[in-house]
Design a protein around this motif. Structure first.
Motif, short mmCIF file in Angstrom:
data_model
loop_
_atom_site.label_atom_id
_atom_site.label_comp_id
_atom_site.label_asym_id
_atom_site.label_seq_id
_atom_site.Cartn_x
_atom_site.Cartn_y
_atom_site.Cartn_z
N ALA A 1 -1.78 16.05 3.85
CA ALA A 1 -2.16 14.67 3.52
C ALA A 1 -2.64 13.94 4.77
O ALA A 1 -3.61 13.17 4.72
N THR A 2 -2.01 14.22 5.90
CA THR A 2 -2.44 13.61 7.16
C THR A 2 -3.87 14.02 7.48
O THR A 2 -4.69 13.19 7.89
N PRO B 1 1.00 0.03 9.71
CA PRO B 1 2.43 0.33 9.83
C PRO B 1 3.18 -0.27 8.64
O PRO B 1 2.82 -1.33 8.14
N ASP B 2 4.21 0.43 8.21
CA ASP B 2 5.03 -0.06 7.10
C ASP B 2 5.98 -1.11 7.66
O ASP B 2 6.78 -0.81 8.54
N PRO B 3 5.91 -2.35 7.16
CA PRO B 3 6.79 -3.40 7.70
C PRO B 3 8.28 -3.11 7.46
O PRO B 3 9.12 -3.56 8.24
N ALA B 4 8.60 -2.32 6.46
CA ALA B 4 10.00 -2.01 6.16
C ALA B 4 10.52 -0.82 6.95
O ALA B 4 11.73 -0.65 7.07
N ARG C 1 1.40 3.22 5.99
CA ARG C 1 0.82 2.90 4.68
C ARG C 1 -0.69 3.07 4.78
O ARG C 1 -1.27 2.85 5.83
N ILE C 2 -1.30 3.45 3.66
CA ILE C 2 -2.74 3.72 3.63
C ILE C 2 -3.41 2.66 2.76
O ILE C 2 -3.06 2.49 1.60
N LEU C 3 -4.39 1.99 3.34
CA LEU C 3 -5.14 0.93 2.64
C LEU C 3 -6.57 1.39 2.38
O LEU C 3 -7.22 1.94 3.28
N ALA D 1 0.84 -1.20 0.00
CA ALA D 1 0.00 0.00 0.00
C ALA D 1 0.88 1.25 0.00
O ALA D 1 2.05 1.21 0.40
N MET D 2 0.30 2.35 -0.43
CA MET D 2 1.04 3.60 -0.55
C MET D 2 1.35 4.20 0.81
O MET D 2 0.52 4.21 1.71
N ARG D 3 2.55 4.73 0.91
CA ARG D 3 2.94 5.46 2.13
C ARG D 3 2.26 6.82 2.13
O ARG D 3 2.01 7.40 1.09
N LEU D 4 2.03 7.33 3.31
CA LEU D 4 1.43 8.65 3.48
C LEU D 4 2.28 9.72 2.79
O LEU D 4 1.75 10.60 2.10
N SER D 5 3.60 9.63 2.92
CA SER D 5 4.48 10.63 2.28
C SER D 5 4.38 10.56 0.76
O SER D 5 4.43 11.60 0.07
#
Length: 187
Positions: free
Chosen positions: A97-98, A114-117, A123-125, A80-84
């Motif tokens: 964006a937040t 949360p981003d696993p990396a 991440r936004i789903l 999924a896309m990151r917020l940034s």
């Protein structure tokens, strides 16, 4: 007697303007085009806003949902896309964006993961309700576009689209990015 071009022009032209008459401004087609586009965008945005209001979605939230929906793997938490990245694609500040994502999450249209990396990143789903909203937004966009451009011939629509894409491409190539991360900072 031979006449000069200036003699011919002077003898056939109307009375010259008085010395204090205003000088007509040169035609500025690019500025007129920008003004016409601004009016068009305002009308389309206003109408889109009116049509999305019953669904509780603003045009800005609609853009964010569409951007998320078109991201590859948007339904998978690890892809999924990151917020940034969403902020970058929308050309808005991360704080803005937040705010958009907060409203979408409150409406049940997205969820954060949360981003696993990178545990600092989010991440936004899209939720199932978010996917349904994207379909409604698509329908509203189509209807509003038809209301505005429906009487314009398909050929003229094609020309306008081609010209705007060309202008955007050239502008983007000549303009530095708005925001860059410092070297070594992950996004």
């Amino acid at each position: 007697m031979t006449t000069t071009p200036t003699d011919d022009a002077a003898s056939s032209s109307p009375t010259p303007d008085p010395p204090d008459a205003p000088v007509p401004a040169p035609q500025d087609t690019a500025a007129e085009l920008a003004d016409a586009m601004t009016r068009a965008i305002k009308r389309i945005r206003r109408r889109t806003s009116e049509r999305l209001e019953p669904y509780g979605i603003t045009p800005g939230q609609g853009r964010a949902l569409r951007t998320l929906a078109h991201a590859p793997g948007c339904e998978l938490p690890d892809r999924a896309m990151r917020l940034s990245d969403l902020a970058d694609r929308l050309h808005i500040a991360p704080r803005s964006a937040t705010t958009v994502v907060d409203a979408l999450e409150e409406a049940g249209l997205v969820e954060r993961s949360p981003d696993p990396a990178d545990r600092r990143a989010v991440r936004i789903l899209l939720t199932e309700a978010g996917r349904s909203a994207v379909e409604r937004i698509g329908q509203v966009r189509h209807e509003v576009a038809q209301e505005y451009f429906g009487q314009v011939s398909p050929a003229d629509q094609d020309v306008l689209l081609r010209v705007l894409r060309s202008a955007e491409s050239r502008y983007a190539a000549a303009t530095p990015p708005r925001r860059t991360a410092p070297p070594g900072v992950a996004r």
